[in-house]
Design a protein around this motif. Structure first.
Motif, PDB file in Angstrom:
ATOM      1  N   GLY A 290       0.772  -1.236   0.000  1.00 33.85           N
ATOM      2  CA  GLY A 290       0.000   0.000   0.000  1.00 33.85           C
ATOM      3  C   GLY A 290       0.799   1.279   0.000  1.00 33.85           C
ATOM      4  O   GLY A 290       0.253   2.364   0.222  1.00 33.85           O
ATOM      5  N   VAL A 291       2.111   1.193  -0.251  1.00 39.37           N
ATOM      6  CA  VAL A 291       2.959   2.383  -0.303  1.00 39.37           C
ATOM      7  C   VAL A 291       2.782   3.069  -1.653  1.00 39.37           C
ATOM      8  O   VAL A 291       2.801   2.407  -2.700  1.00 39.37           O
ATOM      9  CB  VAL A 291       4.441   2.020  -0.088  1.00 39.37           C
ATOM     10  CG1 VAL A 291       5.329   3.252  -0.218  1.00 39.37           C
ATOM     11  CG2 VAL A 291       4.639   1.357   1.281  1.00 39.37           C
ATOM     12  N   ASN A 292       2.616   4.375  -1.642  1.00 39.04           N
ATOM     13  CA  ASN A 292       2.573   5.128  -2.894  1.00 39.04           C
ATOM     14  C   ASN A 292       3.992   5.256  -3.444  1.00 39.04           C
ATOM     15  O   ASN A 292       4.913   5.667  -2.730  1.00 39.04           O
ATOM     16  CB  ASN A 292       1.981   6.523  -2.659  1.00 39.04           C
ATOM     17  CG  ASN A 292       1.682   7.240  -3.966  1.00 39.04           C
ATOM     18  OD1 ASN A 292       1.087   6.668  -4.881  1.00 39.04           O
ATOM     19  ND2 ASN A 292       2.090   8.498  -4.064  1.00 39.04           N
ATOM     20  N   VAL A 293       4.178   4.895  -4.703  1.00 36.62           N
ATOM     21  CA  VAL A 293       5.503   4.907  -5.328  1.00 36.62           C
ATOM     22  C   VAL A 293       5.458   5.777  -6.581  1.00 36.62           C
ATOM     23  O   VAL A 293       4.558   5.637  -7.419  1.00 36.62           O
ATOM     24  CB  VAL A 293       5.969   3.488  -5.710  1.00 36.62           C
ATOM     25  CG1 VAL A 293       7.379   3.530  -6.300  1.00 36.62           C
ATOM     26  CG2 VAL A 293       5.924   2.561  -4.504  1.00 36.62           C
ATOM     27  N   ALA A 294       6.404   6.681  -6.690  1.00 43.00           N
ATOM     28  CA  ALA A 294       6.563   7.519  -7.878  1.00 43.00           C
ATOM     29  C   ALA A 294       8.038   7.490  -8.270  1.00 43.00           C
ATOM     30  O   ALA A 294       8.878   7.004  -7.511  1.00 43.00           O
ATOM     31  CB  ALA A 294       6.095   8.944  -7.596  1.00 43.00           C
ATOM     32  N   LEU A 295       8.355   8.004  -9.453  1.00 42.52           N
ATOM     33  CA  LEU A 295       9.728   7.901  -9.951  1.00 42.52           C
ATOM     34  C   LEU A 295      10.354   9.265 -10.214  1.00 42.52           C
ATOM     35  O   LEU A 295       9.664  10.238 -10.502  1.00 42.52           O
ATOM     36  CB  LEU A 295       9.768   7.081 -11.247  1.00 42.52           C
ATOM     37  CG  LEU A 295       9.297   5.634 -11.178  1.00 42.52           C
ATOM     38  CD1 LEU A 295       9.407   4.974 -12.546  1.00 42.52           C
ATOM     39  CD2 LEU A 295      10.083   4.840 -10.144  1.00 42.52           C
TER      40      LEU A 295
END
Length: 410
Positions: A290-295
Motif C-alpha cells: 500500500g505504499v505510494n511509489v513515484a519515480l
C-alpha cells in the motif's frame, strides 16, 4: 482546440478544449484548430519527482562511479559556480524535460553552499519557466545538517528565501544519532513554515541504514503526511522480514517513496563483486503493502550520471527491468509511477483527462502503453492549459516564441 481520434482509456474519443480546460469528450466543438491524434494514445503529462537542476550538465568524470566520489567532486565544484551558469544549464534541462512530456519537476538544490547562489539561480529559473512547467524547489543539505556548524541555519534561510520543501540526508550524517536528530529538525522546520518534506533517505547499499522507519515514526507523530523519501536503495538490501514489518507502517504514514532507477542502477552495488545488487527499492513489493511509489530522473550528465535526456518513460523503462515488471498488467499499470501516483504525492487537483479538468495532455506517437515503453518516443504534442508548448521533442514554445530544443547547453 479539438483533438480527434484520441485513444483514452482504450476508447477512441474526441477531446474539446475551451479556455484552457477540457470542455467535453465526444461532442461538437467548432474550432479552426484541429489535431488528428490518429488513434494514438493520449495521456496526462509526466512528473519528475526527484531531480538536481543545480548540477545538471556538469559531466565531470567519476572514476569509481560511486555516490561518494560524486559528492566529493560536487563539493569541490559547487562554490565556483556562477548564478548565470546555473541558470543556463538548468534552463536547457527544463526545456528538454518539457519537450519529453514532463510538466511537473521537483528539484533539489544544495543549500550547504554558503552563499546560496544555487538557490537564487533556481528560484529565477522557476519564475522564468512558469508558463511551461511547474517546479518545486527542495532545500537540500547535501553535506548533512549536522556535519558542519551552521548547515541547519542555512537550511532555514533557504526556506525563508523561497524554497518549497524541506530536504534532508540522514544517512550522510556522521552518526546514527545525528541522522535521527536531522529528521526531527526537518519535521520541526516543515511544521514551522508549513512545508512538505522531501528527503534523500537510505541512499546506500548498507542494510543497516534504516532511517525510513524514523521518517515514518515522525510522519505519524506529527500527523504530517506530506513526505517523500527519495532513493531508499538500502531497502534492496534489507531482509524480507524487516520489509514485511516496516512497509505497512510506511504506507500508514502516507510516505511516497521515489526510486530513481537510472541513477540507482548506475551507482549502487559498486562495492560488490558479482552478483551485483540492483540497488533499487522494490516497487512491486511496496505497492503490495500500500505504499505510494513515484519515480524520479535524478540526474542528467553530472558527477553521478553520465547520460540522460530528461525522458520519464526512459526512467520507467529502467524500473520495469530492474523490478521485473513483465506481465501485461504490470506494464499497463506502470505508467501510474510517472503520472497518477506522482500527482497524488504532489497533491495536484483535477489531474487527468476528464470534463472540466485543465487541458494538460500528451498526444503520443504510440498505440498503447506497451508501444510507449518499447519505442520511448517523445510526445507528438505537449499541451499545457490548452496550449501546445512542445512538438516531437524537437520544438518548444518559450516566452511566446518557438525554438529548437537543445540537447545540451551551448
Amino acid at each position: 482546440m479539438l483533438i480527434k481520434n484520441a485513444k483514452v482509456n482504450e476508447k477512441i474519443v474526441s477531446i474539446c478544449i475551451e479556455n484552457g480546460k477540457i470542455s467535453c469528450l465526444n461532442c461538437e466543438c467548432p474550432t479552426d484548430e484541429v489535431i488528428d491524434a490518429e488513434n494514438h494514445l493520449v495521456i496526462p503529462p509526466y512528473f519528475n519527482m526527484h531531480f538536481h537542476l543545480d548540477s545538471v550538465f556538469l559531466p565531470i568524470s567519476n572514476k569509481s562511479g560511486t555516490l561518494w566520489e560524486g559528492i566529493q567532486i560536487w563539493k569541490e565544484v559547487k562554490g565556483k559556480l556562477s548564478e548565470e551558469d546555473v541558470i543556463k544549464r538548468a534552463l536547457t534541462a527544463v526545456k528538454l524535460m518539457v519537450s519529453q512530456g514532463t510538466l511537473w519537476i521537483k528539484t533539489h538544490v544544495d543549500v550547504t553552499e554558503k552563499s546560496l547562489t544555487l538557490l537564487k539561480a533556481l528560484l529565477k529559473v522557476k519564475e522564468m519557466t512558469k508558463d511551461i512547467v511547474e517546479i518545486q524547489i527542495t532545500a537540500f543539505p547535501q553535506d548533512g545538517i549536522y556535519t558542519e556548524k551552521g548547515n541547519d541555519e542555512l537550511l532555514r534561510k533557504a526556506i525563508e528565501q523561497g524554497a518549497d520543501n524541506v530536504g534532508l540526508i540522514p544517512h550522510n550524517e556522521i552518526t546514527r544519532e545525528d541522522g535521527v536528530k536531522s529528521i526531527k529538525f526537518a519535521f520541526d522546520l516543515a511544521k514551522e513554515y508549513n512545508k512538505d518534506i522531501d528527503g534523500h533517505i537510505d541512499e546506500t547499499d548498507d542494510p543497516n541504514s534504516r532511517f525510513l522507519e524514523v521518517l515514518a515514526k515522525y510522519s505519524l507523530e506529527y500527523n504530517w503526511n506530506r513526505v517523500t523519501a527519495g532513493h531508499v536503495t538500502a531497502m534492496h538490501s534489507w531482509d524480507s522480514a524487516y520489509r514485511f514489518r516496516i512497509l505497512p507502517i510506511v504506507a500508514k504514514a502516507g510516505i511516497t517513496v521515489v526510486p530513481n532507477p537510472l541513477i540507482n542502477a548506475m551507482l549502487q552495488g559498486r562495492f560488490d563483486n558479482y552478483p551485483k545488487r540492483r540497488g533499487m527499492a522494490p516497487i512491486k513489493e511496496m505497492i503490495k503493502f500500500g505504499v505510494n511509489v513515484a519515480l524520479g530522473h535524478d540526474c542528467i550528465m553530472d558527477p553521478w550520471y553520465p547520460l540522460g535526456i530528461g525522458s520519464m518513460p526512459q526512467v520507467l523503462f529502467m524500473a520495469i527491468h530492474l523490478d521485473q515488471m513483465s506481465t501485461l498488467e504490470d506494464l499497463q499499470n506502470s505508467i501510474n509511477l510517472i503520472t497518477y501516483n506522482s500527482a497524488k504525492a504532489w497533491r495536484v487537483k483535477n489531474y487527468g483527462i476528464k470534463e472540466g479538468y485543465p487541458a494538460n495532455l500528451l498526444i503520443t506517437n504510440d498505440d498503447d502503453i506497451i508501444d510507449l515503453l518499447r519505442f520511448l518516443d517523445p510526445p507528438a504534442y505537449v499541451i499545457r492549459n490548452g496550449k501546445i508548448i512542445a512538438k516531437d521533442g524537437k520544438e518548444i514554445l518559450f516566452n511566446g516564441k518557438w525554438e529548437k530544443v537543445k540537447r545540451k547547453p551551448e
